[in-house]
Scaffold this motif. Structure first.
Motif, PDB file in Angstrom:
ATOM      1  N   ARG A  75       0.838  -1.191   0.000  1.00  0.00           N
ATOM      2  CA  ARG A  75       0.000   0.000   0.000  1.00  0.00           C
ATOM      3  C   ARG A  75       0.874   1.242   0.000  1.00  0.00           C
ATOM      4  N   VAL A  76       0.305   2.340  -0.430  1.00  0.00           N
ATOM      5  CA  VAL A  76       1.014   3.621  -0.455  1.00  0.00           C
ATOM      6  C   VAL A  76       0.438   4.506   0.638  1.00  0.00           C
ATOM      7  N   ILE A  77       1.308   5.010   1.483  1.00  0.00           N
ATOM      8  CA  ILE A  77       0.897   5.889   2.578  1.00  0.00           C
ATOM      9  C   ILE A  77       0.821   7.336   2.088  1.00  0.00           C
ATOM     10  N   SER A  78       1.790   7.717   1.259  1.00  0.00           N
ATOM     11  CA  SER A  78       1.835   9.077   0.727  1.00  0.00           C
ATOM     12  C   SER A  78       2.433   9.017  -0.674  1.00  0.00           C
ATOM     13  N   GLY A  79       1.804   9.707  -1.624  1.00  0.00           N
ATOM     14  CA  GLY A  79       2.330   9.732  -2.977  1.00  0.00           C
ATOM     15  C   GLY A  79       1.657   8.735  -3.905  1.00  0.00           C
ATOM     16  N   LYS A  80       2.437   8.293  -4.937  1.00  0.00           N
ATOM     17  CA  LYS A  80       1.843   7.427  -5.960  1.00  0.00           C
ATOM     18  C   LYS A  80       2.924   6.565  -6.604  1.00  0.00           C
ATOM     19  N   PRO A  90       6.208 -21.678 -11.857  1.00  0.00           N
ATOM     20  CA  PRO A  90       6.508 -22.547 -13.006  1.00  0.00           C
ATOM     21  C   PRO A  90       5.302 -23.188 -13.701  1.00  0.00           C
ATOM     22  N   ASN A  91       4.292 -23.602 -12.985  1.00  0.00           N
ATOM     23  CA  ASN A  91       3.160 -24.300 -13.596  1.00  0.00           C
ATOM     24  C   ASN A  91       1.942 -23.414 -13.811  1.00  0.00           C
ATOM     25  N   SER A  92       2.128 -22.110 -13.725  1.00  0.00           N
ATOM     26  CA  SER A  92       1.018 -21.174 -13.849  1.00  0.00           C
ATOM     27  C   SER A  92       0.671 -20.922 -15.317  1.00  0.00           C
ATOM     28  N   ASN A  93      -0.617 -20.772 -15.593  1.00  0.00           N
ATOM     29  CA  ASN A  93      -1.074 -20.413 -16.946  1.00  0.00           C
ATOM     30  C   ASN A  93      -0.651 -19.002 -17.334  1.00  0.00           C
ATOM     31  N   THR A  94      -0.305 -18.182 -16.341  1.00  0.00           N
ATOM     32  CA  THR A  94       0.093 -16.801 -16.614  1.00  0.00           C
ATOM     33  C   THR A  94       1.600 -16.588 -16.406  1.00  0.00           C
ATOM     34  N   PHE A  95       2.372 -17.670 -16.442  1.00  0.00           N
ATOM     35  CA  PHE A  95       3.828 -17.584 -16.270  1.00  0.00           C
ATOM     36  C   PHE A  95       4.422 -16.575 -17.258  1.00  0.00           C
ATOM     37  N   GLY A  96       5.256 -15.673 -16.738  1.00  0.00           N
ATOM     38  CA  GLY A  96       5.927 -14.691 -17.581  1.00  0.00           C
ATOM     39  C   GLY A  96       5.095 -13.474 -17.934  1.00  0.00           C
ATOM     40  N   LYS A  97       3.848 -13.444 -17.497  1.00  0.00           N
ATOM     41  CA  LYS A  97       2.967 -12.302 -17.772  1.00  0.00           C
ATOM     42  C   LYS A  97       3.102 -11.287 -16.642  1.00  0.00           C
ATOM     43  N   SER A  98       2.916 -10.010 -16.995  1.00  0.00           N
ATOM     44  CA  SER A  98       2.993  -8.955 -15.982  1.00  0.00           C
ATOM     45  C   SER A  98       1.634  -8.290 -15.794  1.00  0.00           C
ATOM     46  N   PHE A  99       1.522  -7.614 -14.674  1.00  0.00           N
ATOM     47  CA  PHE A  99       0.319  -6.859 -14.317  1.00  0.00           C
ATOM     48  C   PHE A  99       0.789  -5.626 -13.575  1.00  0.00           C
ATOM     49  N   SER A 100       0.201  -4.480 -13.888  1.00  0.00           N
ATOM     50  CA  SER A 100       0.557  -3.262 -13.162  1.00  0.00           C
ATOM     51  C   SER A 100      -0.699  -2.534 -12.724  1.00  0.00           C
ATOM     52  N   LEU A 101      -0.557  -1.787 -11.645  1.00  0.00           N
ATOM     53  CA  LEU A 101      -1.678  -1.097 -11.033  1.00  0.00           C
ATOM     54  C   LEU A 101      -1.147   0.133 -10.314  1.00  0.00           C
ATOM     55  N   GLU A 102      -1.824   1.251 -10.485  1.00  0.00           N
ATOM     56  CA  GLU A 102      -1.439   2.460  -9.778  1.00  0.00           C
ATOM     57  C   GLU A 102      -1.977   2.399  -8.355  1.00  0.00           C
ATOM     58  N   LEU A 103      -1.084   2.538  -7.394  1.00  0.00           N
ATOM     59  CA  LEU A 103      -1.455   2.617  -5.982  1.00  0.00           C
ATOM     60  C   LEU A 103      -1.085   4.012  -5.504  1.00  0.00           C
ATOM     61  N   SER A 104      -1.979   4.631  -4.742  1.00  0.00           N
ATOM     62  CA  SER A 104      -1.699   5.982  -4.254  1.00  0.00           C
ATOM     63  C   SER A 104      -2.364   6.219  -2.909  1.00  0.00           C
ATOM     64  N   SER A 105      -1.950   7.315  -2.285  1.00  0.00           N
ATOM     65  CA  SER A 105      -2.584   7.696  -1.020  1.00  0.00           C
ATOM     66  C   SER A 105      -3.977   8.253  -1.288  1.00  0.00           C
ATOM     67  N   LYS A 106      -4.284   8.565  -2.518  1.00  0.00           N
ATOM     68  CA  LYS A 106      -5.622   9.055  -2.855  1.00  0.00           C
ATOM     69  C   LYS A 106      -6.606   7.917  -3.106  1.00  0.00           C
ATOM     70  N   VAL A 123       8.167   5.078  -8.944  1.00  0.00           N
ATOM     71  CA  VAL A 123       7.649   6.161  -8.102  1.00  0.00           C
ATOM     72  C   VAL A 123       7.214   7.315  -8.995  1.00  0.00           C
ATOM     73  N   LEU A 124       5.927   7.655  -8.895  1.00  0.00           N
ATOM     74  CA  LEU A 124       5.324   8.652  -9.786  1.00  0.00           C
ATOM     75  C   LEU A 124       5.077   9.996  -9.115  1.00  0.00           C
ATOM     76  N   GLU A 125       5.398  10.118  -7.826  1.00  0.00           N
ATOM     77  CA  GLU A 125       5.325  11.407  -7.111  1.00  0.00           C
ATOM     78  C   GLU A 125       6.505  11.499  -6.162  1.00  0.00           C
ATOM     79  N   GLU A 126       6.990  12.702  -5.980  1.00  0.00           N
ATOM     80  CA  GLU A 126       8.131  12.941  -5.092  1.00  0.00           C
ATOM     81  C   GLU A 126       7.810  12.494  -3.662  1.00  0.00           C
ATOM     82  N   ASN A 127       8.821  11.954  -2.979  1.00  0.00           N
ATOM     83  CA  ASN A 127       8.723  11.543  -1.570  1.00  0.00           C
ATOM     84  C   ASN A 127       7.547  10.599  -1.301  1.00  0.00           C
ATOM     85  N   THR A 128       7.427   9.584  -2.114  1.00  0.00           N
ATOM     86  CA  THR A 128       6.367   8.594  -1.947  1.00  0.00           C
ATOM     87  C   THR A 128       6.762   7.587  -0.876  1.00  0.00           C
TER      88      THR A 128
END
Length: 181
Positions: A75-80, A90-106, A123-128
């Motif tokens: 979790r993000v306490i401050s920033g983004k 190794p045996n996952s159907n999603t092996f090698g796949k990525s997922f990204s999500l923006e987490l922020s204090s907002k 880090v997308l905001e200063e002092n996160t």
């Protein structure tokens, strides 16, 4: 809390309930009973880490291997940040796949990452300030990782190349091909 599925089995987005009133706000970040009921009864967090980072920092992609692998609740306490995971089970159907999500204090969103995933964030905001719980202790001999800019993974970290700040350790991580072989 509201628990939402991701494209990966056993990985969840968690939205805690925020209560606002004339004094400000209140947020229950973690309740073990609710978490165990909604996400996993097998998770027992034993370690909590916190980082403060400058805009442009990338931390990762890291993981602990073998018996020292870790599940995380981030979790993000401050920033983004842009939180990024890569399935390396190794045996996952999603092996090698990525997922990204923006987490922020907002948005107050948390990401539960099961064992078997590379993890990193930009880090997308200063002092996160980023806080994450782990279900296993850190072990230096079990650390491993993949370069943030691996061509095979092709992750968009939402930063310009000249903005990126890396640790010396993260500059020397493996390619994904080296990691899986």
């Amino acid at each position: 809390m509201i628990v939402k599925e991701t494209p990966f089995i056993d990985c969840f987005i968690i939205e805690p309930k925020l209560i606002n009133d004339n004094r400000g706000s209140f947020l229950l970040n973690y309740n073990k009973n609710e978490f165990n009921k909604a996400v996993s009864k097998d998770i027992d967090f034993v370690l909590e880490n916190e980082s403060i980072s400058k805009y442009g920092a990338i931390r990762g992609l890291h993981l602990q291997t073998g018996k020292n692998s870790q599940a995380k609740l981030v979790r993000v306490i401050s920033g983004k940040i842009l939180d990024v995971i890569v399935d390396v089970r190794p045996n996952s159907n999603t092996f090698g796949k990525s997922f990204s999500l923006e987490l922020s204090s907002k948005n107050n969103i948390q990401l539960f990452i099961p064992r078997g995933f590379l993890h990193g964030f930009s880090v997308l905001e200063e002092n996160t300030i980023v806080n994450y719980k782990c279900d296993n202790y850190y072990n230096k001999d079990s650390e491993d990782g993949v370069l943030y800019n691996d061509l095979e993974l092709n992750i968009d970290w939402k930063l310009k190349k000249d903005e990126i700040i890396l640790s010396e350790k993260d500059k020397k991580l493996k390619t994904f091909k080296e990691f899986i072989n």
